[in-house]
Design a protein around this motif. Structure first.
Motif, mmCIF file in Angstrom:
data_model
loop_
_atom_site.group_PDB
_atom_site.id
_atom_site.type_symbol
_atom_site.label_atom_id
_atom_site.label_comp_id
_atom_site.label_asym_id
_atom_site.label_seq_id
_atom_site.Cartn_x
_atom_site.Cartn_y
_atom_site.Cartn_z
ATOM 1 N N SER A 248 34.555 -47.487 6.459
ATOM 2 C CA SER A 248 33.290 -46.784 6.643
ATOM 3 C C SER A 248 33.512 -45.421 7.292
ATOM 4 O O SER A 248 34.388 -45.250 8.140
ATOM 5 C CB SER A 248 32.348 -47.610 7.519
ATOM 6 O OG SER A 248 31.188 -46.869 7.845
ATOM 7 N N HIS A 249 32.710 -44.444 6.886
ATOM 8 C CA HIS A 249 32.761 -43.120 7.486
ATOM 9 C C HIS A 249 31.586 -42.904 8.442
ATOM 10 O O HIS A 249 31.427 -41.816 9.003
ATOM 11 C CB HIS A 249 32.726 -42.043 6.398
ATOM 12 C CG HIS A 249 33.924 -42.064 5.500
ATOM 13 N ND1 HIS A 249 35.132 -41.515 5.872
ATOM 14 C CD2 HIS A 249 34.111 -42.578 4.263
ATOM 15 C CE1 HIS A 249 36.010 -41.676 4.892
ATOM 16 N NE2 HIS A 249 35.407 -42.325 3.909
ATOM 17 N N THR B 84 42.384 -43.059 4.677
ATOM 18 C CA THR B 84 41.363 -43.118 5.730
ATOM 19 C C THR B 84 41.750 -44.009 6.906
ATOM 20 O O THR B 84 41.481 -43.664 8.058
ATOM 21 C CB THR B 84 40.025 -43.628 5.159
ATOM 22 O OG1 THR B 84 40.235 -44.906 4.533
ATOM 23 C CG2 THR B 84 39.463 -42.649 4.135
ATOM 24 N N GLU B 85 42.345 -45.151 6.650
ATOM 25 C CA GLU B 85 42.624 -46.115 7.712
ATOM 26 C C GLU B 85 43.843 -45.693 8.531
ATOM 27 O O GLU B 85 44.911 -45.437 7.987
ATOM 28 C CB GLU B 85 42.860 -47.503 7.113
ATOM 29 C CG GLU B 85 43.112 -48.580 8.155
ATOM 30 C CD GLU B 85 43.430 -49.921 7.528
ATOM 31 O OE1 GLU B 85 43.790 -50.850 8.282
ATOM 32 O OE2 GLU B 85 43.342 -50.048 6.288
#
Length: 219
Positions: A62-63, A186-187
């Protein structure tokens, strides 16, 4: 110091730490190493942090993240001491030697190999690592020969491996623990190092959102 603890954890993972005698022995050696660390930064004197609010749960990928910290985590750090400590200054030179994303093959230059060698030399000169080496020798986990022990450290911390069979050699113990990596773009994985956190925050590469803790840690 945290790197030495990680190293000992690797070597001693076969011991039954649930046995009270073993558990006490490990506690004693860890406390002794802590006392020997003359380069340790003192909270409230060499650095000041502001933990602020407790971070909320974020779904993986999630952002959308609620910010519970209007200010940076580090409000003050004695950079003069930080950068004039040989082990730390040589450590920081290693932080830009890695590809951040997993799956991207690492390219190790001659200059980077020299930086690794100088860092290991500095670490081995500390009383912390001398005591850790002596302890590991008594446990039959390391050679008493300093050159062989240095090679062992280099293998554990800096030997490259691949995280997926389909990729090249894209990771190492040092990169994962001390530098941090990104997975799927992202992670964040690894990144267990306050100096790297401070430097990234200082350069506006990350935004502290609040602290994470279990309920029993807050009592």
């Amino acid at each position: 110091f945290c790197g030495v603890l990680a190293l000992l954890a690797v070597f001693l993972s076969g011991l039954n730490a649930s046995r009270p005698a073993v558990n006490q022995e490990l506690s004693n050696i860890f406390n002794e190493l802590w006392r020997l660390d003359v380069n340790r930064m003192t909270p409230g004197i060499d650095y000041t942090i502001s933990v602020q609010g407790r971070a909320s749960f974020v779904n993986q990928g999630s952002h959308v993240v609620q910010d519970h910290a209007a200010q940076p985590l580090f409000s003050n750090v004695n950079e003069n001491k930080l950068m004039n400590t040989t082990t730390i200054s040589r450590f920081t030179k290693l932080l830009d030697n890695y590809e951040r994303s997993t799956g991207v093959t690492e390219q190790v230059t001659t200059e980077e190999l020299t930086e690794i060698n100088l860092f290991l030399d500095a670490v081995l000169e500390t009383e912390v690592m001398k005591r850790a080496h002596k302890y590991l020798v008594t446990k039959g986990q390391s050679s008493s020969n300093l050159r062989q022990f240095k090679s062992q450290l280099r293998l554990i911390w800096f030997h490259l491996y691949h995280r997926q069979r389909s990729t090249g050699l894209d990771s190492s113990g040092f990169e994962h623990v001390f530098v941090g990596e990104t997975k799927s773009g992202t992670e964040i994985i690894g990144f267990h190092n306050w100096i790297q956190f401070y430097l990234q925050e200082k350069n506006n590469h990350l935004d502290y959102k609040g602290y994470k803790a279990r309920e029993h840690d807050l009592v």
